[in-house]
Structures are given as C-alpha cells and as structure tokens.
Design an enzyme around this catalytic site. Structure first.
Site, PDB file in Angstrom:
ATOM      1  N   TYR A 144      23.636 -48.789  81.943  1.00 16.84           N
ATOM      2  CA  TYR A 144      22.554 -50.255  82.663  1.00 16.84           C
ATOM      3  C   TYR A 144      23.367 -50.350  84.018  1.00 16.84           C
ATOM      4  O   TYR A 144      22.323 -50.870  84.865  1.00 16.84           O
ATOM      5  CB  TYR A 144      22.638 -51.322  81.939  1.00 16.84           C
ATOM      6  CG  TYR A 144      21.500 -51.113  80.300  1.00 16.84           C
ATOM      7  CD1 TYR A 144      20.719 -50.425  80.956  1.00 16.84           C
ATOM      8  CD2 TYR A 144      21.213 -52.367  79.995  1.00 16.84           C
ATOM      9  CE1 TYR A 144      19.955 -49.603  79.148  1.00 16.84           C
ATOM     10  CE2 TYR A 144      20.504 -51.832  78.383  1.00 16.84           C
ATOM     11  CZ  TYR A 144      19.790 -50.692  78.448  1.00 16.84           C
ATOM     12  OH  TYR A 144      19.046 -50.973  77.368  1.00 16.84           O
ATOM     13  N   LYS A 194      26.157 -40.700  70.202  1.00 17.13           N
ATOM     14  CA  LYS A 194      25.101 -39.406  71.113  1.00 17.13           C
ATOM     15  C   LYS A 194      26.015 -38.239  70.623  1.00 17.13           C
ATOM     16  O   LYS A 194      25.855 -37.985  72.206  1.00 17.13           O
ATOM     17  CB  LYS A 194      24.407 -39.490  71.840  1.00 17.13           C
ATOM     18  CG  LYS A 194      22.922 -38.929  71.457  1.00 17.13           C
ATOM     19  CD  LYS A 194      21.910 -38.299  70.304  1.00 17.13           C
ATOM     20  CE  LYS A 194      20.992 -37.339  70.753  1.00 17.13           C
ATOM     21  NZ  LYS A 194      20.846 -37.502  69.523  1.00 17.13           N
ATOM     22  N   ASP A 226      20.435 -41.949  66.500  1.00 15.33           N
ATOM     23  CA  ASP A 226      19.271 -41.583  65.831  1.00 15.33           C
ATOM     24  C   ASP A 226      18.716 -41.613  64.119  1.00 15.33           C
ATOM     25  O   ASP A 226      17.978 -42.412  63.594  1.00 15.33           O
ATOM     26  CB  ASP A 226      18.421 -40.262  66.785  1.00 15.33           C
ATOM     27  CG  ASP A 226      19.674 -38.854  66.212  1.00 15.33           C
ATOM     28  OD1 ASP A 226      19.894 -39.469  66.646  1.00 15.33           O
ATOM     29  OD2 ASP A 226      19.060 -37.971  66.051  1.00 15.33           O
ATOM     30  N   ASP A 250      21.258 -52.641  73.010  1.00 14.65           N
ATOM     31  CA  ASP A 250      19.817 -53.384  72.954  1.00 14.65           C
ATOM     32  C   ASP A 250      18.819 -52.810  71.656  1.00 14.65           C
ATOM     33  O   ASP A 250      18.784 -54.371  71.671  1.00 14.65           O
ATOM     34  CB  ASP A 250      20.075 -52.851  74.841  1.00 14.65           C
ATOM     35  CG  ASP A 250      18.605 -53.393  75.115  1.00 14.65           C
ATOM     36  OD1 ASP A 250      18.403 -54.400  74.717  1.00 14.65           O
ATOM     37  OD2 ASP A 250      18.368 -52.695  76.188  1.00 14.65           O
ATOM     38  N   ASP A 254      17.639 -55.177  68.248  1.00 11.79           N
ATOM     39  CA  ASP A 254      16.505 -55.593  68.399  1.00 11.79           C
ATOM     40  C   ASP A 254      15.593 -55.148  66.928  1.00 11.79           C
ATOM     41  O   ASP A 254      15.557 -55.739  66.371  1.00 11.79           O
ATOM     42  CB  ASP A 254      15.838 -55.361  69.307  1.00 11.79           C
ATOM     43  CG  ASP A 254      16.019 -56.313  70.358  1.00 11.79           C
ATOM     44  OD1 ASP A 254      16.281 -57.266  70.377  1.00 11.79           O
ATOM     45  OD2 ASP A 254      14.723 -56.539  71.094  1.00 11.79           O
TER      46      ASP A 254
END
Ligand code: NAD
Length: 359
Positions: A144, A194, A226, A250, A254
């Site tokens: 980000y 990852k 994943d 993030d 959620d």
C-alpha cells in the site's frame, strides 16, 4: 496509577457508544487501583463546524499528551451544504492519526460467541463451536505504501505498478507484536504469507522464523494466504493469532470479522512503538441508526478493554470486561443488530448497564 485518555467520540453513533465505554471504564476505576483522566476532543465531522478540518491541531495536541486514544467513529454529513467538505473524512481523520503517531500494528480480534452463532455466515456445525482469533496486521508498510508506484505508457501499452517492500525492522517489530499478543492469549501464531511466489514474502518468512526462536513457548505455523482464507471458513477454531502484512491483513481481518455476525461486535487497536495506541470499533458512524439509542456499544467497550490490555498492561481488568460482555450475551441480552427475529432487543444504554452489572 493515573492514565490520560484522549477521548474522540467523533460522529454518528460514535458519541452514543463512547458514553457506554466510559461508564465501563469508570466502574473499572472503582474496582482497581487506577485513575483515568478523560480529555475529550473533536474529530471528523464533529470538528468541522469549529475548525473547518477533520483533525484539528488541538485534537492532535490532546492525543500527544495522552497515554492512549479512545476513538469512536467518523463520517456522514450533519448538513447537506457540507457534503463536499466531508469527502474523505475517514481518510483524513484516521490516516492523519495513524501517520502522526506511527501506528504500525493493527490488532483486530474476531470472536464468535457460541450464543451468537446464529448471526454468523458460517455453516451451523462450524459456527456452533464459536471461535476466538486475533489478526495482527502490519499497517504502515507493504504494497500500500511501497515506492515506486504509478502508471506509464498509453493505449494497449499502458501499465500500472505497485511495489511490495518490507524491511527487516518492519517485519521484526510486527512479528514481535504478534508473538507478545499470543503470549497473552493461546500461545499460537500463524504467520500468513505467499512465500511460494513473492520474494518479499520469502524474506517475511525468514524474519518471522528468526523472531519465533525467541518465543519457544509460542507455537509458530507459517501458512500461505490462499490457504488461510479457506481455513478461516472451514476451521476457524484452529487460529489464535494470525500475523499478516498490510494487504493480506486488510483482507483476512474483514473476512474474519464478517464471520462473527455484526460490525457492532468488533473492537480494534492500532499500536505505536512502546505502549501508545489508538482503540476503536471496527464499524463506522452508522448514520442509518445514529441518534436512536439502538447501536451496539460492545465493539467500543471491547476497544476500551483492549486499551487496558495493550496500553496500560491491565490484562486482568480487560479480561473482566470481556467476561462481563460474554455473560451479558449468554444471559440473552441483545441490541437489534444481533437479535434474532421474534426477540426483543435492548437499547444502547441498557446494554451498557447490563455489562456494568456483570462487572
Ligand atoms: P458503517 O460501519 O457505519 O455501517 C455499516 C452497517 O453496519 C450499517 O447498517 C450500520 O447500522 C451497521 N453498524 C455499524 N456499527 C454498528 C453498531 N455499533 N451497532 C449496530 N449496527 C452497526 O459503514 P458505512 O455505512 O459504510 O459508513 C458510514 C460512514 O462511516 C461513512 O461516512 C464512512 O466513511 C464512515 N466509516 C468510518 C469508519 C471509522 O470511523 N473507523 C469506518 C467505516 C466507515
């Protein structure tokens, strides 16, 4: 012990739920050898009329002089003529505070109480068991914020790019937050990465492994993102602390939050180095229900409990609040967001009072 708290209720339901959280803190004050000094300040739309900005300097000063910030929520115009000026209220207020205090660690617990299993989107045999996990998300680095980022070229040759970048220091300090948090919980850290594809994540895994060696009492398990997203919906009970970079955190926080049923149940903490932190509910100012005394104050109350645990090291008092919330729910008291059809909800103020009774 005396602690200064910058109290920033903000807009909409922020003021209503904050009132209940402060009542809970007052009760804790009576029960423990601690004194809280509350310093109220305006933020978001509430600050606009007086200051024509969402994060006034005087509010920043109040926060700088405090030991922690208890934040409500911001957003939603109070008057139509202000709509333009309100754009970005959340970004201006929250990102402004994150930046000003270098709040690099975001802690978002997601707990599904067995008594609220019906509100979860999970299949019944999974939700009936409940779960209790904490997502620790790196908040100031990663893709980000990594540079360079941009767009170049034109037509079919046009392309866009972002940079995922983490330094050893950034990974080390967020990993330490996760392992320390696990020590106060069930002593297990899943580090989400990852590392099968991304170089940054190979590095992430190496550094986390180094940190893990300093916490032999905490179980360390690396997991690809994943797989983690899938495991959250099939077997969330396996998780205690999920350590994530900015983007994965993030998304997964959620996802985990959604599995618990209501935004009104989700507290959060954003921590700086040392003991300073900002504590706030996961939801926003909920203009659709503001001013009606029906908002769920539990997220704000549990945010105050997180403040006791992470900024003031009052773990016992924090757990007392958590248990009082759990007892209130298992006694069957519900605000409308977590109420089953045909049951009668209680108000924001009544929920606050019930929790205090159970303290
Ligand atoms: P929201 O979180 O305010 O509301 C989404 C839904 O959840 C609404 O139906 C609301 O009634 C419900 N809800 C949220 N908190 C609740 C609670 N404590 N009890 C019961 N129900 C609750 O999100 P939104 O509607 O997308 O945004 C409204 C405003 O809030 C916007 O201006 C947005 O920018 C802002 N916002 C602020 C924050 C923050 O301050 N941290 C976070 C998200 C959104």
């Amino acid at each position: 012990m005396k602690k200064k708290i910058a109290v920033l209720p903000g807009d909409g339901i922020g003021t209503e739920v904050m009132e209940q959280a402060l009542k809970v803190l007052n009760k804790i004050q009576e029960q423990y050898n601690i004194e809280f000094e509350y310093n109220h300040a305006l933020v978001g739309g509430a600050a606009w009329a007086d200051y024509q900005c969402h994060l006034p300097k005087s509010t920043l000063k109040t926060c700088q002089e405090a030991d922690a910030i208890l934040f409500g929520s911001v957003g939603g115009p109070v008057a139509e003529q202000h709509i333009e000026k309100w754009k970005g209220v959340e970004v201006n207020s929250l990102l402004g505070l994150r930046k000003a205090f270098n709040l690099y660690a975001n802690l978002r617990p997601a707990k599904l109480y067995p008594s609220l299993a019906f509100a979860s989107s999970l299949r019944k045999d999974i939700s009936d068991k409940g779960f209790d996990l904490l997502v620790v998300r790196e908040l100031t680095g990663g893709i980000y914020f990594g540079q360079p980022k941009g767009r170049e070229g034109s037509g079919d040759e046009e392309y866009a790019f972002d940079t995922m970048k983490y330094s050893r220091m950034e990974v080390k300090r967020i990993a330490e937050v996760a392992f320390e948090a696990a020590r106060k919980r069930n002593k297990k850290v899943h580090s989400i990465d990852k590392a099968n594809v991304l170089t940054t994540m190979v590095f992430w895994r190496e550094v986390v492994e180094e940190v893990a060696k300093n916490y032999p009492d905490v179980k360390y398990i690396p997991m690809y993102v994943d797989n983690a997203a899938m495991q959250l919906t099939s077997n969330p009970q396996q998780f205690d602390v999920m350590l994530c970079g900015n983007m994965f955190g993030d998304i997964l926080s959620d996802e985990a939050g959604a599995l618990t049923g209501s935004l009104g149940m989700l507290p959060s903490a954003s921590l700086a180095e040392g003991s300073f932190g900002m504590y706030e509910p996961g939801g926003g100012s909920a203009p659709d229900i503001a001013g009606q005394n029906i908002a769920n104050p539990i997220a704000q109350i549990l945010s105050a409990a997180m403040m006791l645990k992470y900024s003031f090291n009052l773990t016992e008092a924090a757990e007392k609040i958590e248990k009082a919330v759990e007892k209130t729910l298992s006694d069957g008291f519900r605000t409308s967001d977590i109420c089953q059809k045909n049951s009668k909800p209680i108000s924001t103020i009544e929920m606050g009072a019930k929790i205090i009774e159970n303290l």
